[in-house]
Design an enzyme around this catalytic site. Structure first.
Site, PDB file in Angstrom:
ATOM      1  N   ARG A 135      17.044  40.608 -17.494  1.00  0.00           N
ATOM      2  CA  ARG A 135      16.734  41.941 -18.019  1.00  0.00           C
ATOM      3  C   ARG A 135      17.715  42.349 -19.120  1.00  0.00           C
ATOM      4  O   ARG A 135      17.326  42.983 -20.107  1.00  0.00           O
ATOM      5  CB  ARG A 135      16.762  42.953 -16.875  1.00  0.00           C
ATOM      6  CG  ARG A 135      16.310  44.364 -17.255  1.00  0.00           C
ATOM      7  CD  ARG A 135      16.083  45.190 -15.992  1.00  0.00           C
ATOM      8  NE  ARG A 135      15.588  46.524 -16.303  1.00  0.00           N
ATOM      9  CZ  ARG A 135      16.363  47.615 -16.357  1.00  0.00           C
ATOM     10  NH1 ARG A 135      17.662  47.510 -16.114  1.00  0.00           N
ATOM     11  NH2 ARG A 135      15.838  48.788 -16.618  1.00  0.00           N
TER      12      ARG A 135
ATOM     13  N   HIS B  65      16.692  43.682 -22.867  1.00  0.00           N
ATOM     14  CA  HIS B  65      17.136  44.978 -23.385  1.00  0.00           C
ATOM     15  C   HIS B  65      18.055  44.826 -24.590  1.00  0.00           C
ATOM     16  O   HIS B  65      18.141  45.737 -25.422  1.00  0.00           O
ATOM     17  CB  HIS B  65      17.815  45.781 -22.278  1.00  0.00           C
ATOM     18  CG  HIS B  65      16.839  46.387 -21.315  1.00  0.00           C
ATOM     19  ND1 HIS B  65      17.075  47.580 -20.654  1.00  0.00           N
ATOM     20  CD2 HIS B  65      15.615  45.981 -20.901  1.00  0.00           C
ATOM     21  CE1 HIS B  65      16.035  47.869 -19.877  1.00  0.00           C
ATOM     22  NE2 HIS B  65      15.146  46.900 -20.008  1.00  0.00           N
TER      23      HIS B  65
ATOM     24  N   ASN C 177      18.918  52.029 -19.610  1.00  0.00           N
ATOM     25  CA  ASN C 177      20.027  51.226 -19.078  1.00  0.00           C
ATOM     26  C   ASN C 177      20.918  51.966 -18.092  1.00  0.00           C
ATOM     27  O   ASN C 177      21.546  51.345 -17.225  1.00  0.00           O
ATOM     28  CB  ASN C 177      20.898  50.727 -20.238  1.00  0.00           C
ATOM     29  CG  ASN C 177      20.133  49.853 -21.210  1.00  0.00           C
ATOM     30  OD1 ASN C 177      19.304  49.049 -20.807  1.00  0.00           O
ATOM     31  ND2 ASN C 177      20.409  50.009 -22.500  1.00  0.00           N
TER      32      ASN C 177
ATOM     33  N   HIS D  59       8.914  40.135 -14.308  1.00  0.00           N
ATOM     34  CA  HIS D  59       8.945  41.035 -13.157  1.00  0.00           C
ATOM     35  C   HIS D  59       8.541  40.334 -11.861  1.00  0.00           C
ATOM     36  O   HIS D  59       8.382  40.989 -10.825  1.00  0.00           O
ATOM     37  CB  HIS D  59       8.042  42.247 -13.401  1.00  0.00           C
ATOM     38  CG  HIS D  59       8.656  43.273 -14.284  1.00  0.00           C
ATOM     39  ND1 HIS D  59       8.028  44.453 -14.621  1.00  0.00           N
ATOM     40  CD2 HIS D  59       9.841  43.296 -14.931  1.00  0.00           C
ATOM     41  CE1 HIS D  59       8.803  45.163 -15.415  1.00  0.00           C
ATOM     42  NE2 HIS D  59       9.914  44.477 -15.631  1.00  0.00           N
TER      43      HIS D  59
END
Length: 320
Positions: free
Chosen positions: A62, A66, A94, A193
């Protein structure tokens, strides 16, 4: 012997090319001469981190997402705030959510031991994301390298560029296309995911208010996520309740069963163009792995700093 000599010549040729340009292209062999122990150093630290907490694999993956979605894959997400600098860690996507920074610190320290001052934090994060997927049973790929680290960060861009869990299908497509990623890339990358967890605040509205959700699944999730905002906000639930620590295609099987945890997840199977791709991946794990790898490589190419741009940070949390 011939193979080793060929590799050596290739490394020398690559090094000559890099010295002759200020904007070198990314390549898996970028550090073959300058840091031959790089991949082993990263792999060993990721193995240790995932062995301590298997959720960490998803957290590292992740971080890479990001980072890349905010002005490119440049390590800007890793920068700490200072009295005179505002980074991306406290941006809405975040804050109280992004984690694993201490693992990247440990990987950086291990890499510095074998080749100090050579490898960027942006590249370390890219390799760590790949190794995290592999440690959880997912596919491997050759990570393209040669990125340099950003000198700046953008909290504002982090707030607007990373799609929230409330996104509909059109908004997801738009967010990914803004990064040069196709709708097919978006569906494949969403399969990340299949590992990890989400906070109650991310899925509360879905499990109480939406009708496109399996009733038993909703009730199961409601047990750990009270309806009232502020109560249990940080309680966690697996994004894939079937195999939350195994990188597989159950994420898509869950969508077919109307058991996507996030609103944005279930949007991939909501009567739109992506339905057929979701159904393909739910029945063909090889197709998912192939497309996920291709999309990860493509995402890693988003606006890298190369040549004389940026720097090689000594500490991933601050500029030199």
């Amino acid at each position: 012997m011939a193979s080793s000599f060929t590799k050596f010549v290739a490394c020398l040729t690559l090094l000559a090319l890099l010295l002759g340009t200020s904007s070198a292209q990314l390549t898996p062999d970028f550090y073959c001469d300058s840091c031959p122990g790089l991949l082993d150093a990263v792999r060993n630290q990721i193995k240790l981190a995932v062995a301590r907490e298997n959720r960490m694999g998803a957290s590292i993956l992740r971080l890479f997402f990001h980072d890349c979605f905010v002005n490119g894959c440049d390590g800007s997400l890793l920068l700490d705030d200072t009295p005179t600098f505002v980074g991306e860690k406290r941006a809405a996507p975040n804050l109280n959510s992004a984690r694993g920074f201490e693992v990247i610190d440990a990987v950086k320290a291990a890499v510095e031991e074998v080749c100090p001052g050579v490898v960027s934090c942006a590249d370390i994060l890219a390799i760590s994301a790949r190794d995290s997927v592999v440690e959880l049973g997912g596919p491997s790929w050759n990570v393209k390298l040669g990125r340099r680290d950003a000198l700046t960060a953008s909290q504002a861009a982090a707030n607007t560029s990373i799609p929230p869990p409330t996104s509909n299908l059109d908004q997801l497509v738009s967010s990914f296309q803004a990064q040069g990623l196709s709708a097919q890339d978006m569906v494949a990358l969403s399969g990340g995911h299949t590992i990890g967890q989400a906070r109650c605040t991310s899925f509360r509205s879905r499990i109480y208010n939406e009708t496109t959700i399996d009733g038993f699944f909703a009730a199961t999730r409601q047990a750990g996520c009270p309806r009232t905002a502020g109560s249990g906000d940080n309680n966690l639930a697996p994004l894939d309740m079937q195999s939350p620590t195994c990188f597989d295609n159950y994420y898509y099987k869950n969508l077919v069963a109307r058991r996507g945890l996030l609103h944005s997840d279930q949007q991939l199977l909501s009567g739109g163009f992506s339905d057929s791709q979701v159904r393909l991946y739910s029945g063909d794990s090889d197709a998912f792995s192939r497309d996920f790898v291709a999309a990860m490589i493509k995402m890693g190419d988003i606006k890298p700093l190369t040549g004389n741009n940026g720097e090689i940070r000594k500490n991933c949390r601050r500029v030199n």
